[in-house]
Design a protein around this motif. Sequence first.
Motif, PDB file in Angstrom:
ATOM      1  N   SER A 263       0.857  -1.187   0.000  1.00 16.09           N
ATOM      2  CA  SER A 263       0.000   0.000   0.000  1.00 16.09           C
ATOM      3  C   SER A 263       0.895   1.239   0.000  1.00 16.09           C
ATOM      4  CB  SER A 263      -0.875   0.001   1.250  1.00 16.09           C
ATOM      5  OG  SER A 263      -1.338   1.309   1.479  1.00 16.09           O
ATOM      6  N   LEU A 264       0.625   2.143  -0.925  1.00 14.63           N
ATOM      7  CA  LEU A 264       1.459   3.354  -1.012  1.00 14.63           C
ATOM      8  C   LEU A 264       1.295   4.226   0.229  1.00 14.63           C
ATOM      9  CD1 LEU A 264       0.874   4.338  -4.759  1.00 14.63           C
ATOM     10  CD2 LEU A 264       2.830   3.142  -3.759  1.00 14.63           C
ATOM     11  N   ASP A 265       0.140   4.093   0.921  1.00 14.92           N
ATOM     12  CA  ASP A 265      -0.147   4.954   2.078  1.00 14.92           C
ATOM     13  C   ASP A 265       0.316   4.363   3.406  1.00 14.92           C
ATOM     14  OD1 ASP A 265      -1.642   6.669   0.355  1.00 14.92           O
ATOM     15  OD2 ASP A 265      -3.267   5.202   0.432  1.00 14.92           O
ATOM     16  N   CYS A 266       0.883   3.143   3.374  1.00 17.54           N
ATOM     17  CA  CYS A 266       1.205   2.469   4.638  1.00 17.54           C
ATOM     18  C   CYS A 266       2.664   2.714   5.025  1.00 17.54           C
ATOM     19  CB  CYS A 266       0.937   0.971   4.503  1.00 17.54           C
ATOM     20  SG  CYS A 266       1.532   0.021   5.903  1.00 17.54           S
ATOM     21  N   PRO A 267       2.921   3.286   6.204  1.00 18.89           N
ATOM     22  CA  PRO A 267       4.308   3.557   6.608  1.00 18.89           C
ATOM     23  C   PRO A 267       5.122   2.285   6.864  1.00 18.89           C
ATOM     24  CG  PRO A 267       2.796   4.039   8.404  1.00 18.89           C
ATOM     25  CD  PRO A 267       1.944   3.723   7.206  1.00 18.89           C
ATOM     26  N   PHE A 268       4.440   1.124   7.001  1.00 21.63           N
ATOM     27  CA  PHE A 268       5.156  -0.124   7.282  1.00 21.63           C
ATOM     28  C   PHE A 268       5.500  -0.894   6.004  1.00 21.63           C
ATOM     29  CE2 PHE A 268       2.924  -0.562  11.714  1.00 21.63           C
ATOM     30  CZ  PHE A 268       3.566   0.591  12.125  1.00 21.63           C
ATOM     31  N   CYS A 269       5.051  -0.420   4.847  1.00 17.60           N
ATOM     32  CA  CYS A 269       5.286  -1.138   3.588  1.00 17.60           C
ATOM     33  C   CYS A 269       6.653  -0.793   2.995  1.00 17.60           C
ATOM     34  CB  CYS A 269       4.182  -0.797   2.593  1.00 17.60           C
ATOM     35  SG  CYS A 269       2.786  -1.936   2.672  1.00 17.60           S
ATOM     36  N   PRO A 270       7.226  -1.739   2.196  1.00 17.53           N
ATOM     37  CA  PRO A 270       8.509  -1.462   1.537  1.00 17.53           C
ATOM     38  C   PRO A 270       8.388  -0.217   0.656  1.00 17.53           C
ATOM     39  CG  PRO A 270       7.785  -3.730   1.137  1.00 17.53           C
ATOM     40  CD  PRO A 270       6.661  -3.045   1.834  1.00 17.53           C
ATOM     41  N   GLY A 271       9.421   0.589   0.652  1.00 22.36           N
ATOM     42  CA  GLY A 271       9.399   1.837  -0.119  1.00 22.36           C
ATOM     43  C   GLY A 271       9.046   3.041   0.745  1.00 22.36           C
TER      44      GLY A 271
ATOM     45  N   GLY B 194      18.101 -11.578   1.016  1.00 18.37           N
ATOM     46  CA  GLY B 194      18.627 -10.968  -0.212  1.00 18.37           C
ATOM     47  C   GLY B 194      18.788  -9.473  -0.021  1.00 18.37           C
ATOM     48  N   ASN B 195      18.265  -8.707  -0.975  1.00 21.57           N
ATOM     49  CA  ASN B 195      18.377  -7.249  -0.874  1.00 21.57           C
ATOM     50  C   ASN B 195      17.245  -6.626  -0.067  1.00 21.57           C
ATOM     51  OD1 ASN B 195      20.694  -7.121  -2.408  1.00 21.57           O
ATOM     52  ND2 ASN B 195      19.533  -7.125  -4.337  1.00 21.57           N
ATOM     53  N   ASN B 196      16.227  -7.425   0.265  1.00 20.80           N
ATOM     54  CA  ASN B 196      15.055  -6.883   0.971  1.00 20.80           C
ATOM     55  C   ASN B 196      15.106  -7.223   2.451  1.00 20.80           C
ATOM     56  OD1 ASN B 196      13.870  -6.001  -1.495  1.00 20.80           O
ATOM     57  ND2 ASN B 196      13.259  -8.133  -1.876  1.00 20.80           N
TER      58      ASN B 196
END
Length: 287
Positions: free
Chosen positions: A42-50, A65-67
């Motif tokens: 979710s673009l609005d979620c502070p806990f999501c990647p990114g 890995g890289n994540n």
Amino acid sequence: MAKYIPDIRNHRWVILASTRATRPHDKNKPHRVVKKNGFHVSLDCPFCPGNESQTPTEVDVIKLGNNWSVRTFANKFPITDVHEVIVHSPDHLKELPEMTDNEMQQLMIMYQRRLTELEKGGVPIVFRNKGVDAGTSLLHPHSQIIVLPSQVNLETLSLEPIKNKVLEDEHFIAYCPDFSQYPYEVWLAHKSCENIEAGSHLSDSIVFTKFTDEELAALGVLLKKTIRALGKILDGFDYNYYIGPKPPFYLRIIPRIYIRGGFEIGTGLSTNIVDPINAAEEIRKQL
Ligand SMILES: [Zn+2]
């Protein structure tokens, strides 16, 4: 700074944490979830990647890995001076029943690492609130750890005798204690506590921070299976779980399908509408 208010006559404490009132709530703002790199994001979620820059700096992370696969940082809206958030997975929608055995082990390893670190500064308690009825404000699956000063008097339960077994493996047992305050309450305990009498000190060495990686893996799988079985009876249920802060170890799962009323709050008594013997039998059938 958290403010601790003692009630001297009743040996109880209240924590004033007024900054909590300003924390964001997902229920006020439904998210649009998209699939990205194999994860629901979710673009609005502070806990999501990114969106890592929207949280305080991480204090611990398990990488794949890289994540990152499990990520811990300070809570932006703390209850006490040390209050951390553990994000279970990069996936915005992945609840415990959908996690792999390996992911469950990593989550348990993170719990153990943080508890080991934080017990140097007080009494840490790790817990998970799943769903609005269980007190969560952000939906992305996460747990929390709060550290309390050791002089604060806690009203936590000690290990209940192991009866009404649901499931067991080589190391742990899931069961519905006779003294269950909530319907379908399930406890996970170490097998070496099976025959101890209530109040015995023999098993005080059974502590979560001393479990081996193999035990942590077994515990993660048992937790997942138990939540999955409960979900088949209580469709889409909200729940809390926590690890008892004093030895011997237990992890207590509380489905939040029943709201405590004036009678329970006024007396401190619990009315459990499902006999734990029947609850255990019902859950066993779902495994
Ligand atoms: Zn998210």
